[in-house]
Scaffold this active site. Structure first.
Site, short mmCIF file in Angstrom:
data_model
loop_
_atom_site.label_atom_id
_atom_site.label_comp_id
_atom_site.label_asym_id
_atom_site.label_seq_id
_atom_site.Cartn_x
_atom_site.Cartn_y
_atom_site.Cartn_z
NE ARG A 240 38.18 60.90 27.46
CZ ARG A 240 37.08 61.29 28.12
NH1 ARG A 240 36.68 60.64 29.18
NH2 ARG A 240 36.38 62.34 27.71
CD GLU A 269 36.08 54.23 26.34
OE1 GLU A 269 36.70 53.93 27.37
OE2 GLU A 269 35.16 55.06 26.31
CG HIS A 287 33.28 56.26 28.96
ND1 HIS A 287 34.29 56.56 28.10
CD2 HIS A 287 33.09 57.39 29.70
CE1 HIS A 287 34.72 57.79 28.29
NE2 HIS A 287 33.99 58.32 29.27
C1 GLV Z 1 33.34 61.65 30.02
O1 GLV Z 1 34.18 60.81 29.96
C2 GLV Z 1 33.60 63.05 29.90
O2 GLV Z 1 34.74 63.43 29.60
O3 GLV Z 1 32.67 63.83 30.10
#
Ligand code: GLV
Length: 328
Positions: A240, A269, A287
């Site tokens: 994250r 982000e 991401h």
């Molecule tokens: C993606 O970042 C998730 O947490 O599934």
């Protein structure tokens, strides 16, 4: 009996929306309109459930403004977009989407590690921009991956997947640090050795971050931690944004205090720190670690199944909090 009313906050697989429509009165957002917090609250009025992605924030203000809400089903394994304490206090169930993305995300972690260590995107830009005139002995010479030391910070299911790939596929010496140590059988299956955080930072040739974001993991990698790493080391973040202090990382990369980084997640982000954008020794992706069609389908389906199970009174499949005296 009227069907429960739910909101699907973002565009989603049409088959998942169709499945939800069999069970619920659904308001969807197939146009994928960006809503601010007020817009999200406005659409939640009168809804008992919502299917969120990691981009929608469910905090005390949302909960106070949406008293009918009973469940938020996140289509993500991470759920730092939920204020879990406030949800529990408000009697609102939260669910996430674990397991179905584990291997896909571990694949991507390894892809980012490889791209970073072997300078794949940087060399592609060089080629595409017409700068490749001839071979040179040290052209884009990167870091060795096979046989090197892989450090993993956060040894949940995805971390274990990264460990297996490193140990079995690339003969890496795998070290990890985690809040708690894995049981010995799992450790030996992952061929991973538990070390303290400082030792991990000092010895890893490639450090992969796979820990959840929380107040205690905020800036877990900042200037002090980066200073402990080898100047030849690479850092990969598939966890994250906010776990890494992006400004401190950009400074370390610019000054050659670590060699390179591969980042799939960013503080704040989709904004990316401009200092990172200006560097060539960083691989940047938007991401997408869980982004394969089968996995995204499975994540959407699990979020939908959580809503269905909850409203059918079977309890959620993958809860992130326990709600006393559920209102269903
Ligand atoms: C993606 O970042 C998730 O947490 O599934």
């Amino acid at each position: 009996m009227s069907k429960p009313r739910i909101l699907v906050a973002r565009a989603l697989f049409p088959e998942t929306v169709a499945l939800l429509e069999q069970h619920f009165d659904v308001e969807h957002n197939q146009a994928d309109e960006p809503w601010d917090a007020a817009g999200f609250i406005a659409r939640l009025q009168g809804k008992q459930g919502v299917l969120t992605t990691g981009s929608e924030c469910v905090d005390a203000a949302v909960l106070a403004a949406c008293p009918e809400l009973r469940i938020c089903a996140n289509m993500a394994v991470g759920y730092n977009n939920f204020d879990v304490e406030a949800m529990s206090a408000a009697g609102v169930q939260g669910t996430n989407a674990p397991d179905v993305l584990t291997e896909t995300t571990a694949d991507f972690g390894f892809a980012l590690l490889m791209a970073t260590a072997r300078r794949i995107t940087e060399s592609e830009h060089f080629l595409r921009s017409g700068q490749w005139k001839r071979w040179r002995y040290d052209m884009f010479a990167g870091a060795e991956v096979h046989g090197s030391t892989l450090g993993i910070l956060g040894m949940g299911r995805i971390g274990q997947g990264v460990a297996r790939r490193g140990a079995y596929g690339f003969g890496m010496n795998v070290l990890y640090h985690n809040r708690s140590r894995l049981d010995p059988a799992l450790e030996s299956e992952c061929r991973a050795r538990y070390v303290g955080k400082e030792e991990l930072l000092k010895t890893a040739d490639h450090l992969v971050l796979v820990l959840p974001y929380s107040a205690s993991s905020h800036h877990a990698i900042g200037a002090a931690e980066l200073a402990l790493m080898k100047p030849t080391a690479t850092l990969v973040n598939i966890a994250r944004g906010g776990i890494v202090d992006d400004a401190a990382l950009a400074a370390a990369l610019r000054e050659g205090r670590i060699a390179a980084a591969g980042l799939d997640v960013f503080e704040g982000e989709p904004r990316v720190h401009p200092d990172l954008l200006a560097l060539s020794n960083v691989v940047l992706t938007p991401h997408i670690a869980s982004a394969t069609m089968p996995t995204r389908r499975a994540m959407a389906r699990l979020a939908a199944d959580n809503l269905i199970a909850f409203f059918h009174g079977d309890g959620p499949l993958t809860p992130v909090n326990s709600v006393m005296g559920s209102k269903v």
